[in-house]
Design a protein around this motif. Structure first.
Motif, short mmCIF file in Angstrom:
data_model
loop_
_atom_site.label_atom_id
_atom_site.label_comp_id
_atom_site.label_asym_id
_atom_site.label_seq_id
_atom_site.Cartn_x
_atom_site.Cartn_y
_atom_site.Cartn_z
N ARG A 149 0.35 -1.23 -0.24
CA ARG A 149 0.48 -0.31 -0.18
C ARG A 149 0.80 1.09 0.13
NH1 ARG A 149 -3.37 -3.62 2.41
NH2 ARG A 149 -5.55 -4.40 1.23
N ASP A 178 -0.03 -6.26 -3.60
CA ASP A 178 -1.90 -5.57 -3.20
C ASP A 178 -2.72 -4.84 -4.55
OD1 ASP A 178 -3.84 -5.30 -1.62
OD2 ASP A 178 -3.01 -6.46 -0.48
N HIS A 247 -7.32 -9.06 -4.03
CA HIS A 247 -5.98 -8.70 -4.26
C HIS A 247 -4.92 -7.87 -4.99
CE1 HIS A 247 -7.28 -6.92 -0.30
NE2 HIS A 247 -7.44 -8.51 0.18
N ASP A 310 -6.28 -13.78 1.27
CA ASP A 310 -8.17 -13.38 1.85
C ASP A 310 -8.59 -12.47 1.04
OD1 ASP A 310 -5.44 -11.06 1.01
OD2 ASP A 310 -6.33 -10.12 2.13
N GLU A 311 -9.81 -12.48 1.62
CA GLU A 311 -11.32 -11.60 0.84
C GLU A 311 -11.08 -11.83 -0.99
OE1 GLU A 311 -11.26 -7.50 3.58
OE2 GLU A 311 -9.66 -7.45 2.06
N TRP A 360 -4.27 -16.73 4.65
CA TRP A 360 -5.12 -16.04 5.30
C TRP A 360 -6.53 -17.27 5.55
CZ3 TRP A 360 -3.59 -12.11 8.29
CH2 TRP A 360 -2.53 -11.13 7.25
N TRP A 377 -7.17 -14.21 11.44
CA TRP A 377 -7.24 -12.30 11.46
C TRP A 377 -8.91 -11.84 11.56
CZ3 TRP A 377 -9.51 -8.88 8.34
CH2 TRP A 377 -10.03 -9.66 6.73
N TYR A 402 -4.25 -5.75 15.35
CA TYR A 402 -3.93 -4.64 13.58
C TYR A 402 -3.21 -3.21 14.58
CZ TYR A 402 -5.66 -8.26 10.15
OH TYR A 402 -5.46 -9.00 9.21
N ASP A 404 -2.28 -1.00 12.95
CA ASP A 404 -3.43 -0.15 11.45
C ASP A 404 -4.28 0.75 12.62
OD1 ASP A 404 -4.50 -1.94 11.31
OD2 ASP A 404 -5.42 -1.79 9.47
N ILE A 417 -7.00 3.46 10.33
CA ILE A 417 -8.16 2.84 9.77
C ILE A 417 -9.37 3.13 10.54
CG2 ILE A 417 -7.16 0.08 10.86
CD1 ILE A 417 -7.80 -0.01 7.56
N TRP A 451 -0.84 -3.03 8.95
CA TRP A 451 -1.06 -2.21 6.70
C TRP A 451 -1.31 -0.85 6.92
CZ3 TRP A 451 -2.42 -6.14 4.43
CH2 TRP A 451 -2.15 -7.57 5.06
N GLU A 453 -2.22 1.58 4.22
CA GLU A 453 -2.58 2.46 3.88
C GLU A 453 -2.64 3.73 4.43
OE1 GLU A 453 -4.34 -0.61 4.50
OE2 GLU A 453 -6.01 -1.22 3.58
#
Ligand code: NAG
Length: 533
Positions: A149, A178, A247, A310-311, A360, A377, A402, A404, A417, A451, A453
């Motif tokens: 990121r 990512d 991602h 993940d995701e 993940w 996570w 986390y 972040d 975040i 993370w 971002e």
């Protein structure tokens, strides 16, 4: 009262993570800058590297060793015994990790300035008389750094490794790819860094618009090899992650034909969140993935390799005739199972090469993937479930680990975040909570996540990492939970070490005015408490 005074004296040493037992004597041992040593060359090498340049100490041979390093097979793996008295320093351990850990404890026993990058000329170097016996609770005491990121320049990574080693953290999980950036140079796929490592600008949440500033950067394989070497020398394993099959916007910006055949080409993402674009897992794509991992294995000797997972939205596959056909060919009942197929394929591919997949926790939703290490996570629960199923797990639940998230409720904190995770909250987390004694799996340990971002610079990452990484180190290392006020007292001392090393930590006394959001785009908005995504 005497007990209390004893505890205060030990806390004032500022040892983090807390050793198993510490018996503090009365006297002090003053050291010359040239310390005579006896011990196996590998032990001497470990101790010398961990003592750091700040102490100014050089080890050398000579009569009547002041520092004695003893191999002792009775000591637990990674553990050590350390005794400082009027006659010198004696360290026993059974492996390199143990000698490294002992040396880092020694370094913390020196004055705070000794944790800096250069010695203080003329200052006396002395140690308290003390006997310490110590060993780690978990084998995996990690931090994840998201260099995708926001790119992290190499010197900052080296500094980061130094700080991890000082806290006896031994796994750096590097999140290399990512949607917003691809950081690993792959031969034969030059577009991954030529196109995928740059984005045109970055969305600034507080202003609801993009900043107009291009961002990018990548590492060559040789740069990463040197980093791995440096880490290894300090007892740290670098576990690389190439995050697939979701991602992948940066990858697809360079090579759209590895995505949904019907989708339009999109640039490297400039906003954050979860995107629909995922890999189209046909033979060509899988061959490309295998080539990336072949080169990854060549750079990173770590047994464990992170494959992401993940995701990964299934919307593209659900709407795609090509994906449906692929699923049928692979004998899958549902097109959504493509991700499970991919996880197991990569797990087997890595196993054949003597490695092990880490992923993940989404990869065990409605699926078993025996042999894959599960990084828990979305909460603590998936990790416990993996352990019940006999898998290995690393606890990385977002509520507690986390980094972040905001570290205080002060409205002037730099923008983060959303939720709130203080060092106290990290410290209160037990990675083994609710793990049944008869669960067949192995709890490898615990990891903090950075993370990035909203951490545009190395300084910003340091601010979010420290002091909370010290709490991660504590819960990963110490077998007994630390009381908050004891740990507070130790963190005060540790803060002096970070100051000496020039680390932009958040002081336990509160953030410095210039570390607050200040004016402008990094200021936390009055009403901000929820997740920006
Ligand atoms: C999750 C995402 C990650 C993101 C982070 C922010 C995981 C495994 N995935 O949504 O890409 O940066 O949270 O806290 O954490």
């Amino acid at each position: 009262d005497a007990l209390h005074a004893g505890a205060d004296r030990v806390n004032a040493l500022g040892l983090i993570p807390t050793p198993e037992t510490v018996e503090l004597g009365e006297g002090r041992l003053t050291l010359p800058r040239r310390v005579t040593v006896s011990g196996a060359p590998s032990a001497v090498d470990a101790v010398e590297s961990a003592l750091g340049t700040g102490t100014g100490i050089r080890l050398g041979e000579g009569d009547g060793a002041l520092l004695t390093l003893v191999d002792d097979a009775d000591i637990a793996a990674g553990g050590y015994r350390l005794k400082v008295d009027g006659s010198g320093i004696r360290v026993s351990a059974t492996d390199r990790d143990g000698f490294l850990a002992a040396a880092h404890t020694l370094r913390q026993l020196f004055p705070e300035w000794a944790s800096g990058p250069w010695p203080l000329p003329g200052a006396e170097l002395s140690l308290p008389h003390v006997t310490i016996s110590d060993a780690p609770r978990f084998a995996w005491r990690g931090l994840m750094l998201d260099v995708a990121r926001h790119f992290e320049p190499l010197p900052a990574l080296y500094r980061f490794l130094d700080q991890m080693a000082a806290l006896k953290l031994n796994v750096l999980h590097l999140h290399l790819t990512d949607d917003q950036g691809w950081r690993f140079d792959v031969k034969g796929y030059p577009g991954l860094v030529r196109v995928g490592s740059w984005r045109t600008d970055t969305h600034v949440w507080t202003q609801k618009e993009n900043d107009g500033t291009p961002h990018g950067g990548f590492y060559t394989q040789d740069q990463l090899r040197a980093l791995v070497d440096y880490a290894q020398h300090r007892g740290i394993t670098i576990v690389p992650e190439v995050d697939l099959p979701g991602h992948v916007r940066a990858l697809l910006a360079a090579y759209p034909h590895f995505g949904d055949p019907a989708a339009e080409r999109k640039p490297v993402a400039t906003t954050f969140g979860v995107f629909d674009e995922v890999l189209h897992l046909d033979t060509d794509t899988v061959a490309m993935v295998e080539e990336i991992f072949t080169q990854l294995l060549d750079v990173f000797p770590s047994k464990r390799i992170h494959i992401g997972g993940d995701e990964c939205p299934k919307t593209q596959w659900q709407a795609s005739a090509a994906a449906a056909e692929l699923a049928t060919e692979l004998g899958l009942a549902r097109v959504e199972d493509l991700q499970n197929w991919f996880t197991d394929h990569m797990r087997d591919w890595l196993t054949e090469r003597g490695r092990q997949a880490v992923a993940w926790d989404e990869v065990i939703d409605d699926h078993e993937s025996p042999g894959t290490v599960i990084m828990s996570w979305r909460g603590h629960g998936p990790g416990v479930e993996a352990l019940r199923r006999g898998q290995e797990a690393v606890m990385a639940p977002w509520h507690y680990t986390y980094l972040d998230q905001y570290q205080s409720e002060d409205q002037r904190e730099p923008f983060a975040i959303g939720a709130f995770t203080s060092w106290q909250k990290v410290l209160g987390y037990d990675p083994a909570l609710d793990v049944p004694a008869d669960a067949p799996g192995t709890l490898l340990g615990v990891q903090g996540q950075l993370w990035s971002e909203y951490m545009p610079t190395a300084q910003a990452k340091e601010y979010m990492a420290f002091p909370r990484a010290a709490a991660i180190a504590e819960i990963g290392w110490a077998k007994q939970p630390a009381a908050e006020d004891d740990f507070f007292a130790r963190l005060v001392v540790q803060g002096g070490r970070w100051d000496a090393a020039g680390i932009n930590h958040r002081s336990v006394g509160g953030a410095k005015p210039w570390q607050m959001g200040g004016t402008g785009r990094l200021h936390r908005p009055e009403d901000h408490g929820g997740s920006p995504d």
